[in-house]
Design a protein around this motif. Structure first.
Motif, short mmCIF file in Angstrom:
data_model
loop_
_atom_site.label_atom_id
_atom_site.label_comp_id
_atom_site.label_asym_id
_atom_site.label_seq_id
_atom_site.Cartn_x
_atom_site.Cartn_y
_atom_site.Cartn_z
N ILE A 39 -17.32 16.61 -28.72
CA ILE A 39 -15.69 16.39 -28.44
C ILE A 39 -15.78 14.62 -28.76
CG2 ILE A 39 -13.47 15.58 -27.06
CD1 ILE A 39 -14.00 19.00 -26.63
N VAL A 40 -14.96 14.64 -29.32
CA VAL A 40 -14.77 12.56 -29.86
C VAL A 40 -13.39 12.53 -29.39
CG1 VAL A 40 -14.40 10.48 -31.31
CG2 VAL A 40 -16.56 12.34 -31.53
N LEU A 41 -13.49 11.61 -28.46
CA LEU A 41 -11.62 11.39 -28.35
C LEU A 41 -11.60 10.34 -29.55
CD1 LEU A 41 -11.11 11.02 -24.76
CD2 LEU A 41 -10.48 12.84 -26.41
N MET A 42 -10.54 10.04 -30.04
CA MET A 42 -9.85 8.86 -30.57
C MET A 42 -8.06 8.81 -31.14
SD MET A 42 -10.36 9.80 -35.46
CE MET A 42 -9.55 8.34 -36.47
N GLY A 43 -8.48 7.52 -31.02
CA GLY A 43 -6.90 7.35 -30.90
C GLY A 43 -7.23 5.62 -31.35
N TYR A 44 -5.94 4.83 -30.45
CA TYR A 44 -5.84 3.68 -30.01
C TYR A 44 -6.40 2.76 -28.89
CZ TYR A 44 -3.65 4.46 -34.46
OH TYR A 44 -3.64 4.84 -35.88
N TYR A 45 -6.10 1.30 -28.86
CA TYR A 45 -6.77 0.43 -27.57
C TYR A 45 -5.51 0.81 -26.33
CZ TYR A 45 -9.34 -2.43 -24.91
OH TYR A 45 -10.22 -2.77 -23.69
N ASN A 46 -4.12 0.82 -27.15
CA ASN A 46 -2.91 0.35 -25.78
C ASN A 46 -3.01 1.35 -24.60
OD1 ASN A 46 -0.52 0.78 -25.23
ND2 ASN A 46 -0.33 -1.19 -25.80
N PRO A 47 -3.44 2.72 -25.20
CA PRO A 47 -3.43 3.13 -24.01
C PRO A 47 -4.54 3.22 -22.78
CG PRO A 47 -2.40 4.55 -25.89
CD PRO A 47 -3.33 3.18 -26.27
N ILE A 48 -5.69 2.89 -23.59
CA ILE A 48 -6.96 2.88 -23.04
C ILE A 48 -6.90 1.77 -22.04
CG2 ILE A 48 -9.46 2.24 -23.24
CD1 ILE A 48 -9.58 4.31 -25.58
N PHE A 49 -5.92 0.28 -22.57
CA PHE A 49 -6.31 -1.36 -21.97
C PHE A 49 -5.58 -0.83 -20.47
CE2 PHE A 49 -4.23 -4.93 -20.96
CZ PHE A 49 -5.22 -5.63 -20.81
N VAL A 50 -4.24 0.17 -20.93
CA VAL A 50 -3.53 -0.32 -19.64
C VAL A 50 -3.56 0.63 -18.46
CG1 VAL A 50 -1.23 0.07 -21.41
CG2 VAL A 50 -2.07 2.00 -20.94
N ARG A 51 -4.54 1.21 -19.09
CA ARG A 51 -5.32 2.68 -17.83
C ARG A 51 -6.51 1.94 -17.12
NH1 ARG A 51 -4.40 7.86 -17.46
NH2 ARG A 51 -5.65 9.20 -16.48
N GLU A 52 -7.03 0.41 -18.02
CA GLU A 52 -8.01 0.23 -17.79
C GLU A 52 -9.19 0.47 -17.84
OE1 GLU A 52 -11.27 -1.67 -16.18
OE2 GLU A 52 -11.00 -0.41 -15.03
N PRO A 53 -10.11 0.10 -18.91
CA PRO A 53 -11.38 0.55 -19.31
C PRO A 53 -12.39 0.94 -18.85
CG PRO A 53 -10.60 -1.26 -20.29
CD PRO A 53 -9.70 -1.76 -19.49
N ALA A 54 -12.77 0.52 -17.80
CA ALA A 54 -13.75 1.92 -16.86
C ALA A 54 -13.86 2.25 -15.90
CB ALA A 54 -14.61 -0.15 -15.89
N LYS A 55 -12.18 2.17 -15.83
CA LYS A 55 -11.61 3.34 -15.38
C LYS A 55 -11.50 4.78 -16.16
CE LYS A 55 -7.85 5.96 -13.31
NZ LYS A 55 -6.70 5.72 -12.84
N PHE A 56 -10.96 5.04 -17.72
CA PHE A 56 -11.01 5.61 -18.67
C PHE A 56 -12.13 5.60 -19.48
CE2 PHE A 56 -11.52 6.30 -23.66
CZ PHE A 56 -10.59 7.34 -23.13
N VAL A 57 -13.36 5.28 -19.43
CA VAL A 57 -14.22 5.43 -19.33
C VAL A 57 -15.33 6.50 -18.87
CG1 VAL A 57 -17.15 4.63 -19.83
CG2 VAL A 57 -15.15 3.45 -20.80
N GLU A 58 -14.82 6.23 -17.03
CA GLU A 58 -15.79 6.82 -16.27
C GLU A 58 -15.26 8.25 -16.00
OE1 GLU A 58 -15.22 7.44 -11.07
OE2 GLU A 58 -15.10 4.84 -11.95
#
Length: 276
Positions: free
Chosen positions: A99-118
């Motif tokens: 499964i690959v998540l596809m989209g845009y950086y804004n929702p990842i940035f506001v979540r905080e990238p390290a937390k998102f990856v985890e």
């Protein structure tokens, strides 16, 4: 990085002598329950790798079909937490399909990238495609994802020249996604003669598999592209199948799930006919 589900899937398909069918759906479209049912049904219908769109209010690279699918999901209150929950539930029944998540950086940035990856890794996500994050910003998300064992998949286009291509490919892993037309998703059909040349050019720069998408709508197109690429990506035709199955109030019907899986089966038949 260590071997991932994506690596194993492409190795398996290469041994079988066929291309991957990569299917895109928008998480939460047209509602969470139906979207989960579609996600769960994709592998049996013929999907080898699943791209799960992360709904965002400004999907700039998408054509009307995917924009509408995103709007339907957001109208139902879909969130990133629900996307992760969908993947976790999928993993209860399927430990093999990437499964690959596809989209845009804004929702990842506001979540905080390290937390998102985890969170993505813990949920069972195998790869990321972030269409508006250039290679120059690899430290933002790409490098942390690779360190966590999550593939970071890059887009290349007809305008990615030989000077730019090595920069794009430097930290790419899993596979390369070749956008076969200039413009937004679903805008027009792909031209297989040009695709063959482009795939060969990309492969002269990398040993990674190359999957081709944007504009693939028919089994014949899937067959033609599958003869020259390592993967065939389809998306707009699937979210259109969702839209056309909805009732007059935009709600899922008894035909929604089958409408999508029927298209996937047809496209898979095209990929299976491809000869390399």
């Amino acid at each position: 990085m260590t071997e991932t589900r994506i690596d194993r899937r492409f190795a398996k398909l290469k041994a079988e002598g066929r291309a991957a069918l990569v299917t895109f759906i928008s998480a939460g479209d047209p509602d969470l329950e139906t979207s989960q049912a579609i996600l769960n049904a994709l592998p049996a219908a013929g999907s080898d790798i699943i791209e799960l769109g992360m709904p965002f209010s400004d999907p700039m690279a998408e054509g009307v079909p995917i924009q509408l699918s995103t709007q339907r999901a957001l109208a139902q209150g879909h969130t990133m937490e629900k996307t992760f929950a969908m993947v976790r539930k999928f993993r209860e029944q399927d430990q093999d399909t990437p499964i690959v998540l596809m989209g845009y950086y804004n929702p990842i940035f506001v979540r905080e990238p390290a937390k998102f990856v985890e969170e993505a890794k813990a949920s069972g996500v195998d790869g990321l495609i972030v269409v508006d994050l250039p290679a120059e910003a690899d430290d933002e998300l790409c490098i942390p994802a690779l360190k966590a064992g999550v593939n970071f998949i890059r887009l290349t286009t007809p305008t990615t020249d030989d000077k730019r291509l090595p920069v794009v490919l430097e930290n790419t892993s899993g596979f390369v996604y070749y956008v076969s037309v200039n413009g937004v998703t679903g805008a027009k059909g792909a031209q297989t003669s040009e695709i063959t040349t482009a795939v060969n050019r990309i492969k002269s720069h990398t040993s990674l598999p190359v999957a081709v998408g944007f504009g693939v709508k028919t089994a014949k197109q899937a067959e033609d592209i599958g003869a020259h690429a390592d993967g065939v990506v389809v998306g707009s035709v699937l979210v259109e199948a969702v839209r056309k199955s909805l009732d007059e109030n935009g709600q899922a019907t008894d035909t929604t799930l089958q409408a999508v899986t029927d298209v996937v089966k047809e496209l898979r038949s095209g990929v299976n006919r491809a000869t390399k």
